[in-house]
Design an enzyme around this catalytic site. Structure first.
Site, mmCIF file in Angstrom:
data_model
loop_
_atom_site.group_PDB
_atom_site.id
_atom_site.type_symbol
_atom_site.label_atom_id
_atom_site.label_comp_id
_atom_site.label_asym_id
_atom_site.label_seq_id
_atom_site.Cartn_x
_atom_site.Cartn_y
_atom_site.Cartn_z
ATOM 1 N N GLU A 181 22.792 51.102 33.890
ATOM 2 C CA GLU A 181 21.622 50.798 33.963
ATOM 3 C C GLU A 181 20.938 51.931 32.994
ATOM 4 O OE1 GLU A 181 19.811 50.793 37.991
ATOM 5 O OE2 GLU A 181 21.244 49.585 38.562
ATOM 6 N N GLU B 50 25.300 51.828 43.337
ATOM 7 C CA GLU B 50 24.823 53.302 43.705
ATOM 8 C C GLU B 50 24.913 53.859 44.990
ATOM 9 O OE1 GLU B 50 21.007 53.735 40.674
ATOM 10 O OE2 GLU B 50 20.638 52.721 42.396
#
Length: 602
Positions: free
Chosen positions: A240, A164
């Protein structure tokens, strides 16, 4: 040996299209003796793959001091034995609601915002970590001619580069270096990145030639449309799929409805995409390693400490049992599975009967610090946790207010995170704001502050911030100098020889802060249990040297999960490090801790 590749539209295994039906399970949040059961639960839900992060700070607690990085290899062997593929996300940053996002405090302390950038000191540390860790992955790639389990390679089919990054930075040279080092260290399977499905996140976190994936909890069609604007080719994947969420101390958490999560999962699969369910099984942040967030839209406001439980509202709950979400997900995944799903394993054994602890010994906090703490240092201002070498635990600050002088406000500037304050031996206040007014104090006076880190931030711009008192102590407008700082690491409580040096005495009727020692005697077989601490305020618990994590009366978490393998028939040693005040341990309404068979599935 298998060949796994990233095609123009699909993943392919040995030339055949493969949809990854993966679930997140962090090996470090599950007792090792329970890995096989949890992996079998994932298979029974309909998954063909498992994903795990790797927390650097767990495996290198001090520079050059490595603590069982081979644990990852053992987990990957268990994954292969369970008949699953594996995605490994070695960071070096992992977020994961884990202390400091997995980065070691001995590195973030001196470097601060220089981490996760093209900084020579940071890169050297990452490279040394990768050198030690990655052989565990390299030997278990599916492309290997043979692996620890014998000929035919291993379960690892993909490795993620960083994590991320588009939510944090924009240093393209750093990301390219991560890819280069992964390849130079022997990673041959495909690499990927994962970011939120927003333009600035994908542009900041993507790497040319590396598969980009997206993280989200709903709105798959919109998310994948955004991803396609940045990556025209390649398989679609939600790395995710947030099927639940984590909780913060002092804040109630509304669970996600199983039917809503199942519908969102179905939408992902109907888009032709692969998925990694985050979390399939959340587990527990043992060892006091839960992280923290900052409030606000840009994650830059008040601290929000994460609870010990990482149940996450996952389909397999913290204790390894199927929830309603499990059965809903199983129905969806069965439609995309190759062949019938395995039978659901039997639930783990639970404690056969409640057990109340006998807590007869106690040592005051100051004596525990004297026996187990590090060296006390004196300086012009307070030393931070990082300067004292404290990753998790407490720091005691002592300072003198000169006199004679009148009553003026005593203030602490840059408090991270919570302090119990004593003035001339009398407890005066508990404060938890960054700039806190303790109260009016006349001089001369002796002041003592016991400061606890509630967890280092794991996401956002406040990543890598120091803990302790980072500003100073002021009386009126005057800084107080000559501050004496001494740290106590949590892992000191796990050294039996060191704890034996603590001078315990009979616990009094009135509970005070300090270290309590007791016994839990199991007459029958051990099993999974919940530990209740009625009337206790805030602190940490160990059973047989295993740190269950933080407890705190503010909730919403009311009990701590005790894995069955931690317990044994007969006597079990209990240590409770109470930071504010314990209840009476004898008489009506006494607050002796107790073990109970795990509560029913929600």
């Amino acid at each position: 040996m298998a060949q796994f590749v990233v095609g123009e539209r699909d993943f392919a295994l040995d030339g055949r299209p493969l949809r990854l039906l993966s679930g997140a399970l962090h090996y470090f949040r599950v007792h090792e003796a329970q890995w096989d059961h949890r992996l079998a639960m994932l298979r029974a839900m309909g998954l063909n793959c498992v994903e795990t992060y790797v927390p650097w700070n767990l495996h290198e607690p001090r520079p050059g001091e490595f603590k069982d990085p081979e644990q990852l290899g053992r987990f990957l062997d268990a994954v292969q034995a369970a008949g699953l593929w594996a995605i490994v996300r070695p960071g070096p940053y992992i977020c994961a609601e884990w202390e400091n996002g997995g980065l070691p405090e001995w590195l973030t302390g001196p470097l601060g915002r220089r981490v996760r950038t093209w900084d020579a000191v940071y890169l050297r540390a990452v490279d040394a970590w990768f050198e030690r860790l990655l052989p565990q992955v390299v030997a278990r790639q599916c492309t290997a001619v043979s692996g620890p389990g014998g000929p035919g390679g291993g379960p690892v089919i993909m490795v993620q580069a960083e994590n991320e990054y588009g939510s944090y930075g924009s240093d393209a040279r750093y990301l390219a270096w991560i890819v280069e080092r992964l390849r130079e260290r022997g990673i041959r399977v495909p690499l990927c990145t994962s970011d939120g499905p927003e333009d600035h996140m994908l542009s900041g976190g993507s790497i040319p030639g590396v598969l980009a994936t997206a993280n989200f909890g709903s709105g798959a069609r919109e998310a994948f449309a955004t991803l396609r604007r940045h990556q025209a080719d390649g398989p679609l994947m939600c790395m995710e799929f947030w099927c639940g969420w984590f909780a913060h101390w002092g804040q109630a958490q509304a669970p996600r409805a199983p039917e809503d999560a199942a519908a969102a999962l179905r939408e992902i699969l109907e888009c032709g995409a692969s998925v990694n369910i985050y979390m399939a099984h959340g587990g527990t942040s043992f060892g006091g390693r839960a992280g923290a967030n900052r409030a606000g839209e840009l994650q830059d406001e008040a601290l929000r400490a994460t609870v010990t439980s990482y149940d996450y509202g996952a389909p397999v709950d913290e204790r390894g049992r199927p929830t309603e979400k499990f059965w809903r997900f199983r129905e969806v995944l069965a439609e995309w599975a190759e062949g019938p799903l395995p039978e659901v394993p039997e639930p783990p054994l639970v404690l056969s009967a409640p057990v109340r602890a006998v807590v007869g010994e106690w040592a005051p906090a100051g004596e525990v610090m004297a026996a187990l703490g590090g060296a006390e240092v004196e300086g012009g201002g307070p030393a931070t946790f990082e300067e004292l070498g404290v990753d998790r635990g407490v720091v005691r600050y002592r300072v003198e207010v000169p006199g004679p002088r009148g009553r003026y406000p005593l203030r602490v500037r840059g408090l991270r995170d919570r302090a119990v304050v004593w003035v001339d031996g009398v407890r005066t206040a508990v404060v938890d704001t960054e700039d806190a007014v303790i109260g009016e104090v006349a001089g001369p006076a002796s002041v003592e502050l016991w400061v606890e880190s509630l967890g280092r931030v794991n996401y956002g711009p406040r990543l890598a911030e120091s803990k302790g008192i980072v500003g100073g102590l002021l009386h009126e407008r005057q800084f107080l100098h000559g501050v004496r700082s001494r740290g106590l690491r949590l892992d000191a409580m796990e050294d039996a020889e060191a704890v034996a040096k603590v001078a315990f005495r009979a616990a009094g009727a009135e509970g005070a802060a300090g270290l309590y020692r007791g016994t839990l005697t199991l007459a029958g077989r051990p099993g999974d249990a919940d530990l209740a601490l009625p009337g206790w305020t805030r602190g940490f618990v160990w059973i047989n040297g295993f740190c269950l994590g933080r407890y705190w009366a503010v909730g919403p978490q009311r009990t701590l999960y005790v894995p069955g393998p931690v317990l044994r028939e007969g006597d079990n040693e209990l240590l409770v490090w109470e930071l504010e005040g314990a209840p009476a341990l004898v008489g009506e309404g006494a607050g002796a801790p107790g073990l109970y068979p795990c509560a029913a599935v929600r």
